[in-house]
Design a protein around this motif. Structure first.
Motif, PDB file in Angstrom:
ATOM      1  N   GLU A 199       0.832  -1.207   0.000  1.00  0.00           N
ATOM      2  CA  GLU A 199       0.000   0.000   0.000  1.00  0.00           C
ATOM      3  C   GLU A 199       0.865   1.256   0.000  1.00  0.00           C
ATOM      4  OE1 GLU A 199      -3.769  -2.008   2.437  1.00  0.00           O
ATOM      5  OE2 GLU A 199      -2.292  -0.773   3.487  1.00  0.00           O
TER       6      GLU A 199
ATOM      7  N   MET B 170      -6.125  -4.862  -3.709  1.00  0.00           N
ATOM      8  CA  MET B 170      -5.072  -5.805  -3.329  1.00  0.00           C
ATOM      9  C   MET B 170      -5.669  -7.128  -2.899  1.00  0.00           C
ATOM     10  SD  MET B 170      -2.303  -3.491  -1.328  1.00  0.00           S
ATOM     11  CE  MET B 170      -1.588  -2.096  -2.192  1.00  0.00           C
TER      12      MET B 170
ATOM     13  N   LEU C 195      -1.313  -6.561  -6.417  1.00  0.00           N
ATOM     14  CA  LEU C 195      -2.028  -5.288  -6.443  1.00  0.00           C
ATOM     15  C   LEU C 195      -2.448  -4.932  -7.867  1.00  0.00           C
ATOM     16  CD1 LEU C 195      -0.025  -2.802  -7.655  1.00  0.00           C
ATOM     17  CD2 LEU C 195       1.213  -3.379  -5.568  1.00  0.00           C
TER      18      LEU C 195
END
Length: 245
Positions: A129, A168, A181
């Motif tokens: 992330e 994700m 992702l």
């Protein structure tokens, strides 16, 4: 028994590749790493093989994928509708619910032996992330996390109109990762109307071009994302000849 550390990561650019073909190739690479780890358990440290790591970027023709615990009811199309539109559909072995992959999206598949980096799945997801968040910041897009939800979000603090820009979903076994992702760059967002994205009914999906009002250079975005992931994981990236899925 100690584990020989290898932070070298082979970067592979697969370009546009059929989803099932890429999934099968991921499984091969994943199994290769797991097999080495199993063999290493029977060896002294000095005799152990280093495990390989891969970071793969690609994009797929139109496809919907449903995670292993996902709800098939979140696909809002029949089989005949999918066929008519030329959209593939697969129920796969990653976490998460349903999502869409298609042109204009960066799909990243880190196939890593996490024992070469750290053995913490939560940290692994946060680093993925963070790589996306830093990439978006390079383009003036402020993004972050929403508690209890995976992926990367815009309007993540006030939540007046929160919208997901990166989905994700991963699988890990014996500390080896696969799947990863999907960052919406120049993605055609109308394809998300045919699903309940990630099983979330009250949130929107967006893309970089929708937010900025212009198409982005996909390769430029890829290069920035690759650099941020390499820095976060302390990867030593290398490229050899292009290896296709």
């Amino acid at each position: 028994m100690n584990h020989k550390i290898n932070k070298r990561v082979k970067f592979l650019e697969w370009g546009t590749v059929d989803y099932k073909q890429a999934w099968d190739r991921q499984e091969e690479l994943f199994k290769g790493i797991v097999d080495v780890k199993i063999a290493n358990r029977k060896k002294e440290e000095k005799d152990q093989e280093l495990t390989e790591n891969f970071l793969i970027f690609c994009n797929h023709p139109h496809v919907y994928t449903l995670g292993k615990s996902g709800d098939a009811g979140n696909l809002l199309m029949t089989e005949s509708m999918l066929k008519m539109r030329g959209i593939d559909y697969y129920h796969i072995n990653r976490g998460g619910d349903i999502t869409y992959h298609g042109p204009g999206q960066i799909v990243g598949y880190p196939i890593l032996d996490l024992e070469n980096f750290f053995t913490d799945i939560h940290k692994y997801m946060r680093f993925l992330e963070d790589g996306v968040i830093r990439t978006l910041a390079d383009y003036g897009i402020e993004a972050g996390r929403i508690e209890g939800l995976t992926g990367v979000w815009l309007d993540f603090e006030k939540k007046i109109r929160p919208r997901k820009i990166c989905a994700m979903g991963v699988k890990t076994s014996r500390w080896v990762s696969m799947h990863g992702l999907a960052l919406n760059v120049n993605t055609e967002l109308s394809y998300f109307n045919n699903i309940v994205p990630c099983g979330i009914t009250d949130k929107e999906v967006t893309s970089m071009n929708a937010e900025l009002g212009r198409d982005l250079d996909l390769k430029e975005v890829e290069d920035k994302l690759k650099a941020h992931l390499a820095e976060l994981f302390e990867m030593v990236l290398f490229e050899s000849e292009i290896e296709k899925a």
